[in-house]
Design a protein around this motif. Structure first.
Motif, PDB file in Angstrom:
ATOM      1  N   ILE B  61     -21.741   2.789  34.775  1.00  0.00           N
ATOM      2  CA  ILE B  61     -22.096   3.653  35.916  1.00  0.00           C
ATOM      3  C   ILE B  61     -23.562   3.416  36.292  1.00  0.00           C
ATOM      4  O   ILE B  61     -23.914   3.283  37.460  1.00  0.00           O
ATOM      5  N   ALA B  62     -24.416   3.332  35.267  1.00  0.00           N
ATOM      6  CA  ALA B  62     -25.846   3.077  35.511  1.00  0.00           C
ATOM      7  C   ALA B  62     -26.050   1.714  36.166  1.00  0.00           C
ATOM      8  O   ALA B  62     -26.796   1.577  37.143  1.00  0.00           O
ATOM      9  N   TYR B  63     -25.347   0.700  35.655  1.00  0.00           N
ATOM     10  CA  TYR B  63     -25.489  -0.655  36.204  1.00  0.00           C
ATOM     11  C   TYR B  63     -25.007  -0.701  37.657  1.00  0.00           C
ATOM     12  O   TYR B  63     -25.684  -1.236  38.541  1.00  0.00           O
ATOM     13  N   TYR B  64     -23.823  -0.117  37.899  1.00  0.00           N
ATOM     14  CA  TYR B  64     -23.235  -0.081  39.248  1.00  0.00           C
ATOM     15  C   TYR B  64     -24.220   0.530  40.243  1.00  0.00           C
ATOM     16  O   TYR B  64     -24.420   0.023  41.343  1.00  0.00           O
ATOM     17  N   THR B  65     -24.839   1.638  39.851  1.00  0.00           N
ATOM     18  CA  THR B  65     -25.725   2.368  40.750  1.00  0.00           C
ATOM     19  C   THR B  65     -26.991   1.583  41.078  1.00  0.00           C
ATOM     20  O   THR B  65     -27.333   1.396  42.248  1.00  0.00           O
ATOM     21  N   THR B  66     -27.690   1.112  40.031  1.00  0.00           N
ATOM     22  CA  THR B  66     -28.949   0.411  40.300  1.00  0.00           C
ATOM     23  C   THR B  66     -28.690  -0.901  41.042  1.00  0.00           C
ATOM     24  O   THR B  66     -29.458  -1.278  41.933  1.00  0.00           O
ATOM     25  N   ASP B  67     -27.579  -1.571  40.731  1.00  0.00           N
ATOM     26  CA  ASP B  67     -27.244  -2.824  41.404  1.00  0.00           C
ATOM     27  C   ASP B  67     -26.998  -2.589  42.896  1.00  0.00           C
ATOM     28  O   ASP B  67     -27.529  -3.296  43.751  1.00  0.00           O
ATOM     29  N   LEU B  68     -26.204  -1.540  43.211  1.00  0.00           N
ATOM     30  CA  LEU B  68     -25.850  -1.265  44.605  1.00  0.00           C
ATOM     31  C   LEU B  68     -27.064  -0.792  45.401  1.00  0.00           C
ATOM     32  O   LEU B  68     -27.292  -1.234  46.537  1.00  0.00           O
ATOM     33  N   ILE B  69     -27.861   0.079  44.787  1.00  0.00           N
ATOM     34  CA  ILE B  69     -29.045   0.575  45.500  1.00  0.00           C
ATOM     35  C   ILE B  69     -30.032  -0.585  45.744  1.00  0.00           C
ATOM     36  O   ILE B  69     -30.634  -0.681  46.812  1.00  0.00           O
ATOM     37  N   SER B  70     -30.132  -1.479  44.773  1.00  0.00           N
ATOM     38  CA  SER B  70     -31.059  -2.601  44.962  1.00  0.00           C
ATOM     39  C   SER B  70     -30.557  -3.525  46.085  1.00  0.00           C
ATOM     40  O   SER B  70     -31.348  -4.033  46.890  1.00  0.00           O
ATOM     41  N   GLN B  71     -29.247  -3.704  46.207  1.00  0.00           N
ATOM     42  CA  GLN B  71     -28.690  -4.485  47.333  1.00  0.00           C
ATOM     43  C   GLN B  71     -29.013  -3.815  48.672  1.00  0.00           C
ATOM     44  O   GLN B  71     -29.352  -4.484  49.654  1.00  0.00           O
ATOM     45  N   VAL B 111     -18.830   6.068  41.461  1.00  0.00           N
ATOM     46  CA  VAL B 111     -19.481   7.304  41.012  1.00  0.00           C
ATOM     47  C   VAL B 111     -18.613   8.523  41.374  1.00  0.00           C
ATOM     48  O   VAL B 111     -18.361   9.398  40.545  1.00  0.00           O
ATOM     49  N   GLY B 112     -18.149   8.558  42.612  1.00  0.00           N
ATOM     50  CA  GLY B 112     -17.313   9.672  43.053  1.00  0.00           C
ATOM     51  C   GLY B 112     -15.979   9.721  42.313  1.00  0.00           C
ATOM     52  O   GLY B 112     -15.543  10.791  41.882  1.00  0.00           O
ATOM     53  N   THR B 113     -15.336   8.555  42.160  1.00  0.00           N
ATOM     54  CA  THR B 113     -14.017   8.576  41.517  1.00  0.00           C
ATOM     55  C   THR B 113     -14.129   8.914  40.028  1.00  0.00           C
ATOM     56  O   THR B 113     -13.321   9.670  39.513  1.00  0.00           O
ATOM     57  N   MET B 114     -15.156   8.389  39.346  1.00  0.00           N
ATOM     58  CA  MET B 114     -15.340   8.748  37.934  1.00  0.00           C
ATOM     59  C   MET B 114     -15.642  10.245  37.789  1.00  0.00           C
ATOM     60  O   MET B 114     -15.143  10.910  36.884  1.00  0.00           O
ATOM     61  N   ALA B 115     -16.476  10.763  38.700  1.00  0.00           N
ATOM     62  CA  ALA B 115     -16.820  12.189  38.629  1.00  0.00           C
ATOM     63  C   ALA B 115     -15.571  13.045  38.798  1.00  0.00           C
ATOM     64  O   ALA B 115     -15.356  14.009  38.061  1.00  0.00           O
ATOM     65  N   ALA B 116     -14.741  12.682  39.778  1.00  0.00           N
ATOM     66  CA  ALA B 116     -13.528  13.472  40.032  1.00  0.00           C
ATOM     67  C   ALA B 116     -12.606  13.431  38.809  1.00  0.00           C
ATOM     68  O   ALA B 116     -12.000  14.430  38.442  1.00  0.00           O
ATOM     69  N   GLU B 117     -12.538  12.278  38.156  1.00  0.00           N
ATOM     70  CA  GLU B 117     -11.574  12.134  37.060  1.00  0.00           C
ATOM     71  C   GLU B 117     -12.093  12.672  35.722  1.00  0.00           C
ATOM     72  O   GLU B 117     -11.365  13.341  35.007  1.00  0.00           O
ATOM     73  N   ILE B 118     -13.335  12.358  35.370  1.00  0.00           N
ATOM     74  CA  ILE B 118     -13.748  12.615  33.981  1.00  0.00           C
ATOM     75  C   ILE B 118     -15.026  13.422  33.764  1.00  0.00           C
ATOM     76  O   ILE B 118     -15.398  13.671  32.619  1.00  0.00           O
TER      77      ILE B 118
END
Lengths: 210, 210
Positions: B61-71, B111-118
């Motif tokens: 989740i951390a990797y996904y976020t920083t990678d996408l924001i940096s793009q 982020v949204g789908t993980m939050a909704a599920e877990i």
């Protein structure tokens, strides 16, 4: 009126236990066995009631939606009848958020969580989720339409457009509630929406002539 | 600069395969074995890299976020530099929705789908989801703050408040996209938000003097 048959009781109990378990553990996190154990029904008999797990979940999405909307309709026509349309909505989202807090944020809107988890994988559930979302949009559109005719919300967008943004912001606010285990951020979002963004900006005149 | 070690390569490959599989199948719908099979790594070695499935998911989740924001930062400072702040946001959500359509709506915001599920079940993941959401809020707040200073969006709410509503509406719009397997309803929500609700209602003067 004849008494409902025992099989109808079991069917209803399975649906209610399913809503409970799926709200807590999600689609993939809930096994049929868990639901049968709750209701004390033998494993083999599940398929006498439902063709598949997917068919079962589609049916309980439909039940959850009509049941909840009918409760809200009762509130609107009963206890809430003297409130303004905006106050009705405020009452509904505050009540819902407090209910989720009371359940320690383990549950939220079943329609949103099922959509996030499985809409892409299970067409039968997706169809039922889409129907449910349309019922919610119609419910909110009706309220915003009345609010517009009473001058409570802006009229430069259609009641349908307001309902669409409202529903989306609500689902997103619930995600934030689950992340933070706190209702305050979700409340703030809904308060800003109804209290400012959806209000006609009559103060801009006053501001410009200050 | 020394070459990264083979173990670093494997670790990175596991994270990337994890993002892919979790985006498609959710937390409970994805087994560790599926991810190891993608990367061609023996089962036993997963726990050399990550303490548990939960720790693994928190890290991705951390990797996904920083990678996408940096793009997105690269886009904003590069290709998008000549656009207005509102146009930047419009470009970003249109680009994202078209990407999801291209993937046949099988994925959306992790982020949204993980939050909704877990989020309610796994505190380690919930903490990481909250951190991610805060990074997204800071990202959008920064854009809205600039947009306010250029008079592109209303200034009667803070940039933070606008960012909060924007993020929630976006997550809800993605749920609607998944339900309908269509980007149009999500596009409409974001267009109404940026094109009308977030704009200072200067026309109210004109309307009143018509």
């Amino acid at each position: 009126m004849s008494r409902p048959r025992r099989s109808e009781h079991i069917r209803q109990a399975l649906i209610e236990a399913g809503i409970e378990q799926l709200s807590l553990h999600g689609y993939h996190g809930t096994g049929i066995k868990q639901i049968l154990d709750e209701v004390n029904v033998a494993k083999g008999s599940f398929y006498n009631f439902f063709a598949s797990k997917e068919a079962f979940v589609a049916e309980l999405i439909a039940y959850y939606t009509t049941d909840l909307i009918s409760q809200l309709d009762d509130f609107i026509e009963g206890e809430g009848a003297t409130l303004s349309e905006v106050e009705k909505l405020q009452h509904i989202y505050r009540f819902s958020l407090n209910k989720y807090a009371h359940q320690e944020f383990k549950k939220s809107c079943l329609v949103g969580t099922m959509a996030a988890e499985i809409a892409a994988q299970h067409p039968l559930c997706r169809d039922e989720l889409t129907k449910s979302m349309k019922l919610w949009l119609a419910f909110f559109e009706n309220i915003f339409s009345k609010a517009q005719s009473h001058g409570q919300v802006r009229a430069d967008l259609s009641a349908r457009q307001l309902a669409s943004v409202y529903w989306a912001a609500w689902e997103g606010a619930l995600i934030k509630m689950k992340m933070t285990a706190n209702i305050k951020p979700a409340l703030d979002i809904m308060d800003v929406l109804l209290g400012t963004l959806f209000i006609e900006n009559k103060s801009s005149q006053a501001t410009h002539t200050r």
